[in-house]
Design a protein around this motif. Structure first.
Motif, PDB file in Angstrom:
ATOM      1  N   THR A 253      -4.347   0.945  -3.636  1.00 34.79           N
ATOM      2  CA  THR A 253      -5.636   0.693  -3.009  1.00 34.79           C
ATOM      3  C   THR A 253      -6.468  -0.173  -3.959  1.00 34.79           C
ATOM      4  O   THR A 253      -6.027  -0.527  -5.049  1.00 34.79           O
ATOM      5  CB  THR A 253      -6.359   2.002  -2.657  1.00 34.79           C
ATOM      6  OG1 THR A 253      -7.470   1.726  -1.800  1.00 34.79           O
ATOM      7  CG2 THR A 253      -6.862   2.725  -3.907  1.00 34.79           C
TER       8      THR A 253
ATOM      9  N   PRO B 125      -2.892   3.065   7.004  1.00 26.50           N
ATOM     10  CA  PRO B 125      -3.777   2.698   5.886  1.00 26.50           C
ATOM     11  C   PRO B 125      -5.242   2.826   6.278  1.00 26.50           C
ATOM     12  O   PRO B 125      -5.590   2.781   7.467  1.00 26.50           O
ATOM     13  CB  PRO B 125      -3.397   1.247   5.596  1.00 26.50           C
ATOM     14  CG  PRO B 125      -2.755   0.745   6.836  1.00 26.50           C
ATOM     15  CD  PRO B 125      -2.131   1.923   7.510  1.00 26.50           C
TER      16      PRO B 125
ATOM     17  N   TYR C 200       0.822  -1.209   0.000  1.00 28.27           N
ATOM     18  CA  TYR C 200       0.000   0.000   0.000  1.00 28.27           C
ATOM     19  C   TYR C 200       0.856   1.260   0.000  1.00 28.27           C
ATOM     20  O   TYR C 200       0.390   2.344  -0.368  1.00 28.27           O
ATOM     21  CB  TYR C 200      -1.000   0.007   1.159  1.00 28.27           C
ATOM     22  CG  TYR C 200      -0.415   0.039   2.550  1.00 28.27           C
ATOM     23  CD1 TYR C 200       0.017   1.224   3.121  1.00 28.27           C
ATOM     24  CD2 TYR C 200      -0.334  -1.120   3.318  1.00 28.27           C
ATOM     25  CE1 TYR C 200       0.537   1.248   4.407  1.00 28.27           C
ATOM     26  CE2 TYR C 200       0.171  -1.109   4.597  1.00 28.27           C
ATOM     27  CZ  TYR C 200       0.609   0.083   5.144  1.00 28.27           C
ATOM     28  OH  TYR C 200       1.124   0.104   6.425  1.00 28.27           O
TER      29      TYR C 200
ATOM     30  N   PRO D 135      -8.518   1.660   3.757  1.00 28.87           N
ATOM     31  CA  PRO D 135      -9.075   1.403   2.427  1.00 28.87           C
ATOM     32  C   PRO D 135     -10.402   2.098   2.153  1.00 28.87           C
ATOM     33  O   PRO D 135     -10.744   2.341   0.994  1.00 28.87           O
ATOM     34  CB  PRO D 135      -9.241  -0.123   2.417  1.00 28.87           C
ATOM     35  CG  PRO D 135      -8.350  -0.636   3.484  1.00 28.87           C
ATOM     36  CD  PRO D 135      -8.305   0.425   4.532  1.00 28.87           C
TER      37      PRO D 135
ATOM     38  N   ALA E  56      -8.270   6.794   0.292  1.00 24.75           N
ATOM     39  CA  ALA E  56      -8.337   5.336   0.197  1.00 24.75           C
ATOM     40  C   ALA E  56      -6.929   4.793   0.032  1.00 24.75           C
ATOM     41  O   ALA E  56      -6.318   4.931  -1.034  1.00 24.75           O
ATOM     42  CB  ALA E  56      -9.215   4.922  -0.974  1.00 24.75           C
TER      43      ALA E  56
ATOM     44  N   HIS F 103      -5.843  -2.130   1.078  1.00 27.82           N
ATOM     45  CA  HIS F 103      -6.795  -3.084   0.512  1.00 27.82           C
ATOM     46  C   HIS F 103      -7.763  -3.595   1.570  1.00 27.82           C
ATOM     47  O   HIS F 103      -7.419  -3.727   2.740  1.00 27.82           O
ATOM     48  CB  HIS F 103      -6.040  -4.268  -0.089  1.00 27.82           C
ATOM     49  CG  HIS F 103      -4.969  -3.867  -1.055  1.00 27.82           C
ATOM     50  ND1 HIS F 103      -3.667  -3.648  -0.665  1.00 27.82           N
ATOM     51  CD2 HIS F 103      -5.017  -3.633  -2.384  1.00 27.82           C
ATOM     52  CE1 HIS F 103      -2.960  -3.296  -1.731  1.00 27.82           C
ATOM     53  NE2 HIS F 103      -3.753  -3.282  -2.782  1.00 27.82           N
TER      54      HIS F 103
END
Length: 312
Positions: free
Chosen positions: A153, A234, A137, A236, A257, A260
């Motif tokens: 993403t 992160p 990411y 998502p 975003a 994942h």
């Protein structure tokens, strides 16, 4: 002991997020306080790790990581790696913010070819039931003699547009759409001498990821030691937040975003660093020093005024 017995993996991860890890690579091996290890597996067969004293940023030593040519030309999926990982029990929950610091120096000769090289990456754990191969990411990449940074993403076909005269509109970020893997890769940091040909894959724009440039350029690979300070969070669904500093200068802020959310993925994020490339001739080496991970900005980034701004 650095790793305590806390019961469930979730409890361990929550506890590890509050730990400060540090390794200056001044010993003949990894320190317990650093929580790092060299991963011994077939993917790392081309790699070597050397604790040496001739080239260092601080202290009495630094880590030299190298890859040699090993991949056959007939195998495009082969890679050459010498990566250092965080120990699994010390990983931080996926959407908890955490600061990382590390210094890197490119050994001579510095590759100048247009090729896939990585020097550091942040990923989400991949569970045994996950479908697909998930890119980092956040990745610090290198090609054509230039360092650049990408964010990955899930593929979001909504709010995607085409650049006008090669430039994305305000509030949008250049992105490489990869619907076949349910991913898209955003270009979030590029050097001043970046040319259109360097970004030939980033042909779309997305509003799912916003980038605020802070007026400072990422250092040149040949400039010597580069100390990166990075906030990793992160998110998502749009709550992601990344900050990148280099040699005490604020490079970029990234929000939106990030990462994942596919089924089967693990609960934690993790960091790994070291030379990683598609198969190539010759030896490629990097030096690393002054690794640190902390929940506190001030432990990683010494410019307290920046920490106050980021923490607001």
């Amino acid at each position: 002991m650095l790793i305590s017995c806390l019961g469930s993996p979730a409890a361990q991860a929550k506890d590890s997020a509050s730990r400060i890890l540090h390794d200056g690579f001044d010993s003949s091996g990894f320190t317990e306080e650093g929580g790092l290890y060299y991963r011994e597996n077939s993917e790392q067969a081309a790699g070597t790790a050397e604790f040496q004293t001739k080239v260092r940023r601080s202290g009495s030593g630094a880590l030299k990581l190298s890859v040699r040519s090993l991949c056959p030309a007939s195998d495009p999926g082969c890679s050459e790696r010498a990566e250092i990982w965080e120990r699994t029990p010390l990983r931080v929950p996926y959407e908890i913010p955490v600061w990382y610091g590390f210094a890197v120096k490119f050994a001579d000769p510095i590759p100048a070819d247009d090729h896939r090289y990585l020097i550091a990456q942040w990923k989400r754990e991949i569970g045994p039931k996950a479908q697909g191969d998930f890119s980092p990411y956040l990745a610090f990449r290198f090609s054509g003699g230039k360092i650049f940074v990408t964010v990955e993403t899930n593929y979001h076909p909504d709010l995607v547009s085409s650049p006008q005269n090669g430039v994305c509109p305000d509030g949008a970020t250049p992105v490489w759409l990869r619907p076949e893997t349910n991913q898209m890769r955003a270009l979030v940091v590029r050097p001043p001498d970046w040319k259109a040909a360097d970004a030939d894959r980033f042909t779309s724009c997305t509003e799912k990821i916003s980038v605020t440039e802070r007026g400072n350029a990422i250092p040149e690979p040949a400039s010597g030691w580069i100390y990166f300070a990075v906030l990793s969070k992160p998110g998502p669904k749009g709550t992601g937040h990344l900050e990148v500093f280099a040699n005490g200068k604020w490079i970029v802020s990234v929000k939106g975003a990030i990462g994942h959310s596919d089924g089967g993925l693990g609960n934690n994020q993790y960091f790994k660093f070291g030379p990683y490339r598609d198969g190539a001739p010759d030896v490629w080496s990097l030096y690393y020093d002054d690794f640190i991970r902390s929940p506190n900005c001030e432990d990683v980034l010494k410019q307290a005024e920046y920490c106050r701004i980021v923490n607001r």
